[in-house]
Design a protein around this motif. Structure first.
Motif, short mmCIF file in Angstrom:
data_model
loop_
_atom_site.label_atom_id
_atom_site.label_comp_id
_atom_site.label_asym_id
_atom_site.label_seq_id
_atom_site.Cartn_x
_atom_site.Cartn_y
_atom_site.Cartn_z
N MET A 140 13.34 35.18 -32.90
CA MET A 140 12.51 34.52 -31.90
C MET A 140 13.02 33.11 -31.69
SD MET A 140 8.36 34.25 -31.76
CE MET A 140 8.06 32.68 -32.54
N PRO A 141 13.41 32.73 -30.49
CA PRO A 141 13.97 31.39 -30.26
C PRO A 141 12.88 30.33 -30.36
CG PRO A 141 13.67 32.53 -28.18
CD PRO A 141 13.35 33.53 -29.25
N PRO A 142 13.26 29.06 -30.46
CA PRO A 142 12.27 27.98 -30.44
C PRO A 142 11.49 27.99 -29.14
CG PRO A 142 14.44 27.15 -31.09
CD PRO A 142 14.63 28.54 -30.59
N ASP A 143 10.28 27.48 -29.19
CA ASP A 143 9.46 27.35 -27.99
C ASP A 143 10.20 26.47 -26.99
OD1 ASP A 143 7.45 26.29 -26.11
OD2 ASP A 143 6.01 27.31 -27.42
N GLN A 144 10.23 26.90 -25.74
CA GLN A 144 10.95 26.14 -24.72
C GLN A 144 10.37 24.75 -24.50
OE1 GLN A 144 10.70 28.32 -21.06
NE2 GLN A 144 8.47 28.21 -20.93
N ASN A 145 9.11 24.55 -24.97
CA ASN A 145 8.48 23.24 -24.83
C ASN A 145 8.74 22.33 -26.03
OD1 ASN A 145 7.23 23.84 -22.29
ND2 ASN A 145 5.71 25.06 -23.39
N ASP A 146 9.43 22.81 -27.04
CA ASP A 146 9.73 21.98 -28.21
C ASP A 146 10.59 20.78 -27.80
OD1 ASP A 146 8.33 23.61 -29.89
OD2 ASP A 146 10.07 24.44 -30.94
N HIS A 147 10.30 19.67 -28.44
CA HIS A 147 11.05 18.45 -28.13
C HIS A 147 12.49 18.58 -28.63
CE1 HIS A 147 12.13 14.15 -28.14
NE2 HIS A 147 11.20 14.03 -27.19
N PRO A 148 13.48 18.14 -27.86
CA PRO A 148 14.89 18.28 -28.27
C PRO A 148 15.18 17.64 -29.62
CG PRO A 148 14.75 17.63 -25.96
CD PRO A 148 13.35 17.56 -26.50
N SER A 149 14.45 16.60 -30.00
CA SER A 149 14.72 15.91 -31.26
C SER A 149 14.47 16.79 -32.47
CB SER A 149 13.87 14.64 -31.37
OG SER A 149 12.48 14.97 -31.43
N LEU A 150 13.68 17.86 -32.31
CA LEU A 150 13.37 18.72 -33.45
C LEU A 150 14.61 19.44 -33.97
CD1 LEU A 150 9.93 20.20 -32.33
CD2 LEU A 150 10.36 18.39 -33.99
N GLN A 151 15.65 19.52 -33.16
CA GLN A 151 16.91 20.11 -33.63
C GLN A 151 17.45 19.37 -34.85
OE1 GLN A 151 19.99 20.11 -30.63
NE2 GLN A 151 21.58 20.78 -32.07
N PHE A 152 17.13 18.07 -34.94
CA PHE A 152 17.66 17.23 -36.01
C PHE A 152 16.59 16.83 -37.02
CE2 PHE A 152 19.96 16.43 -32.03
CZ PHE A 152 21.22 16.89 -32.40
N ALA A 153 15.41 17.48 -36.96
CA ALA A 153 14.30 17.07 -37.82
C ALA A 153 14.62 17.22 -39.31
CB ALA A 153 13.04 17.87 -37.47
N ILE A 154 15.23 18.33 -39.68
CA ILE A 154 15.51 18.56 -41.10
C ILE A 154 16.55 17.55 -41.60
CG2 ILE A 154 16.50 20.18 -42.76
CD1 ILE A 154 15.14 22.43 -41.21
N GLN A 155 17.61 17.36 -40.85
CA GLN A 155 18.60 16.36 -41.26
C GLN A 155 17.97 14.98 -41.34
OE1 GLN A 155 22.45 16.42 -39.30
NE2 GLN A 155 22.68 14.19 -39.56
N TYR A 156 17.09 14.66 -40.39
CA TYR A 156 16.39 13.38 -40.42
C TYR A 156 15.60 13.22 -41.71
CZ TYR A 156 13.10 9.68 -39.07
OH TYR A 156 12.35 8.53 -39.02
N GLY A 157 14.91 14.30 -42.13
CA GLY A 157 14.15 14.24 -43.38
C GLY A 157 15.03 13.94 -44.57
#
Length: 432
Positions: free
Chosen positions: A242-259
């Motif tokens: 299941m792909p990410p929600d199309q409404n997800d913010h683009p920054s979430l692609q880097f959320a784990i690395q950010y953490g």
């Protein structure tokens, strides 16, 4: 080799050995690399499977040296009922000054030093009680995942006043200002707030270290575990059904690395501020991508609405949020608790049970039993034929899960030399 009479246990919940290795290889975690290169490196094994592969079970195993089958703590909060003495209390009884900062699901009290319970603990109190402004504010924010939660300006002002006199640094203030400025420009980056708490925690930890000078201290951090549970799908969409929600913010692609990068800053502060302390990095367990799931968690929008649908008098019940979808309903006596449990158990959605629960004395430990995102389209049937739309009763906590637990964990012991031990270490061997 570091010869220290002090030891800090850095409890970075659920960091993954594989992700740490990948991010270090890419050069984005310089402080983790520093710690790695001066530590003996182990991989731990929780030796449990679902449903017993949960951090509130494994962290008690770290502190007690006992498996789940021996300590029996299944839920958050069960740790307070564990009768055996855990690591910090044993050391405290031996005259060693200790500091416990947020360690999950432990049973500490009356220590020779200080104690801040984990943020999901509904009944424990900090020691000394003067730390209550910090603990109460953080616990309220963490436990109340409902959309109706939130902190008032008065509470936040009291919290800020406390931190101004308990170690808050200009470095952390600037990070907070930068986050708020970023959110004004783009509200979609508000998810980064979770990492701010650990900067505040470190400031208070350092203040308490100066005041109490513990020989043994713990420091618990959870933000990256949260990012992994919800944003692995955004980081690697190609591996998910299941792909990410199309409404997800683009920054979430880097959320784990950010953490991981934010925790890298915390590691750097520990290395710089405490060069002569033995640092032990422990994660208890880790995570892995959950590629096939549509699992998510739901929390009642208003607990009163759910109780009313079940036919339970709101005046006869006290609700305490616990974590994610879970909460505790306490009644004046056991008879009312039994009746309340039956009423909650009778709620259903499309013929299936709506609520999971466990009756303990006058309390019902409960939560939504539905974990499929498609339930938002369903109807709930309650007492006396009452009906309600599921989406009117519940809201989704965060988004669809994309990370699940894995028994492997990190254990790095800094003593000035580097070695990698291939054989895995059982979690129950850490405390001894």
């Amino acid at each position: 080799m570091i010869k220290s009479k002090r030891l800090f246990l850095l409890e970075f919940n659920e960091l993954c050995p594989t992700l740490l290795a990948d991010f270090m290889r890419r050069g984005v975690l310089p402080n983790f690399q520093r710690l790695h290169d001066t530590s003996v490196i182990y991989t731990t094994d929780a030796d449990e499977e679902a449903p017993h592969l949960e951090p509130w079970i494994q962290w008690l195993s770290v502190h007690s040296g006992l498996r789940y089958g021996e300590h029996g703590a299944y839920h958050l909060g069960d740790g307070r009922n564990f009768s055996e003495k855990c690591l910090a209390e044993i050391l405290s009884d031996a005259g060693i000054r200790v500091g416990v900062f947020g360690s999950m699901n432990t049973n500490y009290a009356n220590l020779n030093g200080y104690y801040i319970p984990d943020a999901w603990e509904a009944k424990a109190r900090p020691q000394p009680e003067s730390l209550a402004p910090f603990f109460d504010t953080v616990a309220r924010q963490v436990q109340e995942s409902s959309q109706n939660g939130g902190l008032t300006k008065g509470v936040l002002a009291h919290f800020a006043a406390f931190m101004m006199t308990h170690g808050l640094t200009w470095q952390t203030i600037k990070a907070g200002i930068a986050q708020l400025a970023a959110e004004r420009k783009d509200p979609g980056v508000s998810w980064r707030r979770a990492s701010l708490l650990e900067k505040i925690q470190y400031d208070l930890f350092k203040y308490l270290d100066r005041k109490f000078r513990p020989q043994f201290a713990t420091f618990f951090a959870n933000s990256t575990a949260h990012y992994q549970h919800y944003y692995w799908r955004n980081m690697h969409p190609e591996i998910f059904e299941m792909p990410p929600d199309q409404n997800d913010h683009p920054s979430l692609q880097f959320a784990i690395q950010y953490g991981y990068e934010q925790m890298d800053e915390i590691i750097g502060r520990f290395l710089d501020d405490y060069p002569d302390v033995t640092l032990v990095l422990c994660t208890a367990l880790s995570q892995q991508p959950w590629t096939e799931t549509t699992k998510c968690t739901f929390r009642p929008r208003k607990f009163e609405s759910l109780l009313n649908l079940a036919g339970i008098s709101v005046k006869a019940a006290r609700v305490e949020p616990v974590m994610a979808e879970e909460f505790r309903v306490t009644f004046p006596d056991q008879s009312l608790a039994e009746t309340g449990a039956e009423a909650l158990a009778s709620l259903s959605i499309d013929g299936d049970p709506l609520i999971k629960l466990e009756l303990k004395g006058t309390s019902v430990f409960t939560g939504c039993a539905v974990y499929d995102a498609r339930a938002m389209q369903g109807d709930v049937e309650g007492a006396q034929g009452k009906r309600a739309k599921f989406r009117d009763l519940f809201h989704m906590v965060h988004s669809v899960r994309s990370g699940r637990h894995h028994p492997d964990g990190v254990l790095w012991i800094r003593d000035g030399r580097h070695a990698v031990v291939d054989e895995k270490v059982a979690l129950i061997d850490i405390a001894p």
